[in-house]
Design a protein around this motif. Sequence first.
Motif, PDB file in Angstrom:
ATOM      1  N   GLU A 214      10.503  -3.759   8.612  1.00  0.00           N
ATOM      2  CA  GLU A 214       9.450  -3.394   9.551  1.00  0.00           C
ATOM      3  C   GLU A 214       8.637  -2.197   9.086  1.00  0.00           C
ATOM      4  OE1 GLU A 214      13.290  -1.503  11.248  1.00  0.00           O
ATOM      5  OE2 GLU A 214      12.673  -3.324  10.179  1.00  0.00           O
ATOM      6  N   PHE A 215       9.152  -1.464   8.091  1.00  0.00           N
ATOM      7  CA  PHE A 215       8.433  -0.291   7.604  1.00  0.00           C
ATOM      8  C   PHE A 215       7.488  -0.609   6.444  1.00  0.00           C
ATOM      9  CE2 PHE A 215      11.787   2.973   9.184  1.00  0.00           C
ATOM     10  CZ  PHE A 215      11.257   2.842  10.468  1.00  0.00           C
ATOM     11  N   VAL A 216       7.543  -1.841   5.924  1.00  0.00           N
ATOM     12  CA  VAL A 216       6.601  -2.232   4.874  1.00  0.00           C
ATOM     13  C   VAL A 216       5.223  -2.403   5.510  1.00  0.00           C
ATOM     14  CG1 VAL A 216       6.009  -3.957   3.128  1.00  0.00           C
ATOM     15  CG2 VAL A 216       8.408  -3.364   3.535  1.00  0.00           C
ATOM     16  N   GLY A 217       4.232  -1.751   4.939  1.00  0.00           N
ATOM     17  CA  GLY A 217       2.894  -1.781   5.519  1.00  0.00           C
ATOM     18  C   GLY A 217       2.651  -0.670   6.507  1.00  0.00           C
ATOM     19  N   THR A 218       3.610   0.247   6.643  1.00  0.00           N
ATOM     20  CA  THR A 218       3.445   1.374   7.554  1.00  0.00           C
ATOM     21  C   THR A 218       3.337   2.671   6.758  1.00  0.00           C
ATOM     22  OG1 THR A 218       5.778   1.976   7.820  1.00  0.00           O
ATOM     23  CG2 THR A 218       4.942   0.153   9.178  1.00  0.00           C
ATOM     24  N   LEU A 219       3.213   3.748   7.493  1.00  0.00           N
ATOM     25  CA  LEU A 219       3.094   5.067   6.891  1.00  0.00           C
ATOM     26  C   LEU A 219       4.307   5.425   6.037  1.00  0.00           C
ATOM     27  CD1 LEU A 219       1.373   7.708   6.952  1.00  0.00           C
ATOM     28  CD2 LEU A 219       2.689   8.377   8.966  1.00  0.00           C
ATOM     29  N   PHE A 220       5.460   4.823   6.345  1.00  0.00           N
ATOM     30  CA  PHE A 220       6.711   5.238   5.719  1.00  0.00           C
ATOM     31  C   PHE A 220       7.087   4.395   4.504  1.00  0.00           C
ATOM     32  CE2 PHE A 220       6.829   5.971  10.327  1.00  0.00           C
ATOM     33  CZ  PHE A 220       6.811   7.355  10.304  1.00  0.00           C
ATOM     34  N   GLU A 221       6.251   3.449   4.121  1.00  0.00           N
ATOM     35  CA  GLU A 221       6.584   2.595   2.990  1.00  0.00           C
ATOM     36  C   GLU A 221       6.549   3.369   1.672  1.00  0.00           C
ATOM     37  OE1 GLU A 221       3.643  -0.477   2.718  1.00  0.00           O
ATOM     38  OE2 GLU A 221       2.014   0.913   2.302  1.00  0.00           O
ATOM     39  N   GLY A 222       7.392   2.935   0.729  1.00  0.00           N
ATOM     40  CA  GLY A 222       7.288   3.438  -0.621  1.00  0.00           C
ATOM     41  C   GLY A 222       6.218   2.665  -1.362  1.00  0.00           C
ATOM     42  N   MET A 223       5.526   3.330  -2.271  1.00  0.00           N
ATOM     43  CA  MET A 223       4.530   2.656  -3.108  1.00  0.00           C
ATOM     44  C   MET A 223       4.768   3.053  -4.560  1.00  0.00           C
ATOM     45  SD  MET A 223       0.870   2.544  -1.109  1.00  0.00           S
ATOM     46  CE  MET A 223       0.741   4.259  -0.667  1.00  0.00           C
ATOM     47  N   ALA A 224       4.660   2.070  -5.444  1.00  0.00           N
ATOM     48  CA  ALA A 224       4.775   2.343  -6.878  1.00  0.00           C
ATOM     49  C   ALA A 224       3.756   1.495  -7.615  1.00  0.00           C
ATOM     50  CB  ALA A 224       6.187   2.047  -7.377  1.00  0.00           C
ATOM     51  N   ALA A 225       3.146   2.080  -8.637  1.00  0.00           N
ATOM     52  CA  ALA A 225       2.126   1.377  -9.425  1.00  0.00           C
ATOM     53  C   ALA A 225       2.670   1.129 -10.836  1.00  0.00           C
ATOM     54  CB  ALA A 225       0.845   2.200  -9.492  1.00  0.00           C
ATOM     55  N   PHE A 226       2.328  -0.056 -11.358  1.00  0.00           N
ATOM     56  CA  PHE A 226       2.785  -0.449 -12.694  1.00  0.00           C
ATOM     57  C   PHE A 226       1.620  -1.027 -13.489  1.00  0.00           C
ATOM     58  CE2 PHE A 226       6.435  -0.491  -9.951  1.00  0.00           C
ATOM     59  CZ  PHE A 226       7.479  -0.022 -10.736  1.00  0.00           C
ATOM     60  N   ALA A 227       1.618  -0.750 -14.800  1.00  0.00           N
ATOM     61  CA  ALA A 227       0.636  -1.372 -15.680  1.00  0.00           C
ATOM     62  C   ALA A 227       0.928  -2.876 -15.754  1.00  0.00           C
ATOM     63  CB  ALA A 227       0.723  -0.743 -17.068  1.00  0.00           C
ATOM     64  N   PRO A 228      -0.068  -3.702 -16.179  1.00  0.00           N
ATOM     65  CA  PRO A 228       0.150  -5.148 -16.246  1.00  0.00           C
ATOM     66  C   PRO A 228       1.364  -5.559 -17.081  1.00  0.00           C
ATOM     67  CG  PRO A 228      -2.175  -4.659 -16.459  1.00  0.00           C
ATOM     68  CD  PRO A 228      -1.470  -3.347 -16.483  1.00  0.00           C
ATOM     69  N   ASP A 229       1.774  -4.722 -18.044  1.00  0.00           N
ATOM     70  CA  ASP A 229       2.954  -5.057 -18.856  1.00  0.00           C
ATOM     71  C   ASP A 229       4.253  -4.595 -18.208  1.00  0.00           C
ATOM     72  OD1 ASP A 229       2.855  -2.321 -19.140  1.00  0.00           O
ATOM     73  OD2 ASP A 229       2.762  -2.319 -21.335  1.00  0.00           O
ATOM     74  N   GLY A 230       4.185  -4.052 -16.982  1.00  0.00           N
ATOM     75  CA  GLY A 230       5.383  -3.632 -16.263  1.00  0.00           C
ATOM     76  C   GLY A 230       5.748  -2.176 -16.438  1.00  0.00           C
ATOM     77  N   THR A 231       4.949  -1.406 -17.184  1.00  0.00           N
ATOM     78  CA  THR A 231       5.251   0.015 -17.394  1.00  0.00           C
ATOM     79  C   THR A 231       5.001   0.807 -16.109  1.00  0.00           C
ATOM     80  OG1 THR A 231       4.597  -0.162 -19.706  1.00  0.00           O
ATOM     81  CG2 THR A 231       4.694   2.055 -18.766  1.00  0.00           C
ATOM     82  N   PHE A 255       9.211  -2.186 -14.592  1.00  0.00           N
ATOM     83  CA  PHE A 255       9.363  -2.804 -13.276  1.00  0.00           C
ATOM     84  C   PHE A 255      10.711  -3.503 -13.180  1.00  0.00           C
ATOM     85  CE2 PHE A 255       9.070  -6.206 -10.201  1.00  0.00           C
ATOM     86  CZ  PHE A 255       8.387  -5.629  -9.140  1.00  0.00           C
ATOM     87  N   ALA A 256      11.072  -4.248 -14.238  1.00  0.00           N
ATOM     88  CA  ALA A 256      12.326  -5.004 -14.210  1.00  0.00           C
ATOM     89  C   ALA A 256      13.528  -4.071 -14.067  1.00  0.00           C
ATOM     90  CB  ALA A 256      12.449  -5.850 -15.476  1.00  0.00           C
ATOM     91  N   ALA A 257      13.493  -2.931 -14.733  1.00  0.00           N
ATOM     92  CA  ALA A 257      14.614  -1.994 -14.656  1.00  0.00           C
ATOM     93  C   ALA A 257      14.736  -1.372 -13.276  1.00  0.00           C
ATOM     94  CB  ALA A 257      14.449  -0.907 -15.709  1.00  0.00           C
ATOM     95  N   LEU A 258      13.609  -1.194 -12.593  1.00  0.00           N
ATOM     96  CA  LEU A 258      13.612  -0.527 -11.289  1.00  0.00           C
ATOM     97  C   LEU A 258      13.823  -1.480 -10.125  1.00  0.00           C
ATOM     98  CD1 LEU A 258      10.667   1.994 -11.818  1.00  0.00           C
ATOM     99  CD2 LEU A 258      13.119   2.528 -11.744  1.00  0.00           C
ATOM    100  N   PHE A 259      13.384  -2.744 -10.274  1.00  0.00           N
ATOM    101  CA  PHE A 259      13.437  -3.680  -9.145  1.00  0.00           C
ATOM    102  C   PHE A 259      14.216  -4.958  -9.411  1.00  0.00           C
ATOM    103  CE2 PHE A 259       9.633  -1.123  -8.018  1.00  0.00           C
ATOM    104  CZ  PHE A 259      10.030  -0.719  -6.760  1.00  0.00           C
ATOM    105  N   GLY A 260      14.838  -5.061 -10.569  1.00  0.00           N
ATOM    106  CA  GLY A 260      15.779  -6.152 -10.794  1.00  0.00           C
ATOM    107  C   GLY A 260      15.195  -7.489 -11.166  1.00  0.00           C
ATOM    108  N   MET A 261      13.896  -7.578 -11.437  1.00  0.00           N
ATOM    109  CA  MET A 261      13.291  -8.825 -11.903  1.00  0.00           C
ATOM    110  C   MET A 261      12.016  -8.496 -12.678  1.00  0.00           C
ATOM    111  SD  MET A 261      11.350 -10.710  -8.698  1.00  0.00           S
ATOM    112  CE  MET A 261      12.812 -10.851  -7.668  1.00  0.00           C
ATOM    113  N   PRO A 262      11.572  -9.376 -13.570  1.00  0.00           N
ATOM    114  CA  PRO A 262      10.329  -9.114 -14.306  1.00  0.00           C
ATOM    115  C   PRO A 262       9.128  -9.040 -13.376  1.00  0.00           C
ATOM    116  CG  PRO A 262      11.612 -10.859 -15.346  1.00  0.00           C
ATOM    117  CD  PRO A 262      12.246 -10.602 -14.018  1.00  0.00           C
ATOM    118  N   LEU A 263       8.140  -8.245 -13.771  1.00  0.00           N
ATOM    119  CA  LEU A 263       6.933  -8.099 -12.956  1.00  0.00           C
ATOM    120  C   LEU A 263       6.246  -9.440 -12.741  1.00  0.00           C
ATOM    121  CD1 LEU A 263       4.764  -6.428 -11.524  1.00  0.00           C
ATOM    122  CD2 LEU A 263       3.754  -5.942 -13.757  1.00  0.00           C
ATOM    123  N   GLY A 264       6.154 -10.264 -13.793  1.00  0.00           N
ATOM    124  CA  GLY A 264       5.500 -11.560 -13.670  1.00  0.00           C
ATOM    125  C   GLY A 264       6.164 -12.444 -12.638  1.00  0.00           C
TER     126      GLY A 264
END
Length: 641
Positions: A214-231, A255-264
């Motif tokens: 319920e917190f996704v899309g709210t003020l309290f969500e985490g946000m992370a940005a990655f380059a197209p290659d997953g960096t 991205f894969a190391a932080l979230f457990g799956m490839p960015l693609g």
Amino acid sequence: MSSTLASHAATPHADPERHILIARAHARSTGFGLEATHAADYQSLGARALHELVDANQMLYKHALPVMETLHAQIANTESMVLLTDSGGVILHSLGDGDFADRARRVALAPGVSWAESSKGTNAIGTALAEARPAVVHADEHFLRANRTLTCSCVPISGPFGQMLGALDVSGDHRGFHKHTMALVRMSAQMIENHLFSTHFTDAALVRFHARPEFVGTLFEGMAAFAPDGTFLAANRSGLFQLGLSPDTLNRQSFAALFGMPLGTALKQGVDAPGQLLTLTLPSRVLVFARIALLAPPRRAQAARATKSATTSALAALDTGDARMAAVLQRVDKVRGRDIPILVLGRTGTGKEWLARAIHRDSPRGAAPFVAVNCASIPESLIEAELFGYEDGAFTGARRRGSPGKLVQAHGGTLFLDEIGDMPLAQQVRLMRVLQERAVTPLGGAHAIPVDLRIICATHRDLRAMIAAGTFREDLYYRINALSVTLPALRERTDLPVLVERILTQQLAQAEHGDAHPTRVAADVLAHFQRHPWPGNLRQMVNVLRTAAIMAEGEEEIRVEHLPEDFEREPMFAQDSDAASAFMPPTPVMPVTPAGTPERLRDREAAMIHQALARHGGNVSLAARELGLSRNTIYRRLKRS
């Protein structure tokens, strides 16, 4: 000092850590060669230098202004003001209550003035920036005696890469300290940071995540940005906290190391199931829910915006040329796609539900249910069951299979609570619990049902006055009021001809095939409409035009003779210039003679209600609409008479 301000007067909670912070700030102030008896430095930048400074901080300024307006609306009438500064503590912009703003200028709380500790000693702005952390500085805690009439709450604002950009501050009369002020400033600063973060990156993947869906899309969500290659590129405050790794470590991760799956893979899942939350795994093995999107580079982003503006927007359809209404729509549009609670203020019949439906249709929840509940039209004894639902046999007269309730019916979509100010206190407590826990337990039930919904509330009442009177919960007020907007009364709008045309067009589209409804009104009718006070606002005008269109069937235009007979005879309503009355129901102007006792006035009021009921064949709803009152108010006043 206002009664509301006085009723909340307090002092900051004793906190050893804050005491140490103030002591460090005093030591720095002494090190700068300042003395408590020194006169404050009121020197300000010239107009040109200030303009150049604002230009140099344009992104911060642009994203902070709408948030400052919202924050100012939340603290209105508390003898305080909202301030935005650059990273050096120079004020870039200020918003304040009129009386306090005048006094604030006398202590240099104005654009162009520096509030760095080196010139003002210990103060919330300078100390928050020096410590790189939120700071409350109250009354005698200020180093300079000249500033000890103030109470100030300040939060630093960081950029996408953690760099200090400036600070957001609320300063006010020290007698009006409020314990909730810092929480509001923190939330507002976080909102600015999130806006800056989400708009900074282009040609990158942006993931929004939280351990609670319920917190996704709210003020309290985490946000992370990655380059197209997953960096890994960067993360906001909440993102850094949830990832639990130092910035140096994160900079070496993919991205894969932080979230457990490839960015693609994650991007493909997001495309295959639009609107659905992904489940990702953090390095700590904590599961988080997420949405992910590939941000377009500048040219593609501009093309996407052009395509989006070309499509039908429910909010854009409400823009009929009135400047005040356009400003409301612009503010609401800024939070499009975010589950930020919105409070819509305005007189009865000004179109609060129309706006709520438009907000819903233009949101990612647009295909899900929109459930509207009028808290004023449901008897107090039934509102709990109506909202929260009930199990089989929960009370005498309950349906055999129970009822899920409006909150559960709105799951996945939007719940619109109209006339929230009429909700009984007991149900306010239950609603607050549901909004906190995102789960509802029906009457007679033993298990909570999870609910995922957005909430939009509306009222014609002054909720701040109700809080002061103890009839509305303050914690609920802050929960439902992340953004507030006020709809203008119909008599104040400048777009009446366009509204008339739009309403007639809609009625024509809804008419039965073969009905020849008029598509315009005669010039003298329009002139009459523009002079009319419209106590029932848009709702009244829709009903007048509907009746007139039926009377004018077969004609090309509506003329004066087609208008309802009682339209000319309806009572004129008082137009109180006091801004606080803008949210109170219109009150009929009654002739007061020397014998005009309260009993006589009540008799006159009852007579007007009975006349309205007679005109509408006893239909309470229609009579209430004509008089600009709620049905419950009609029933109460009839019972009293």
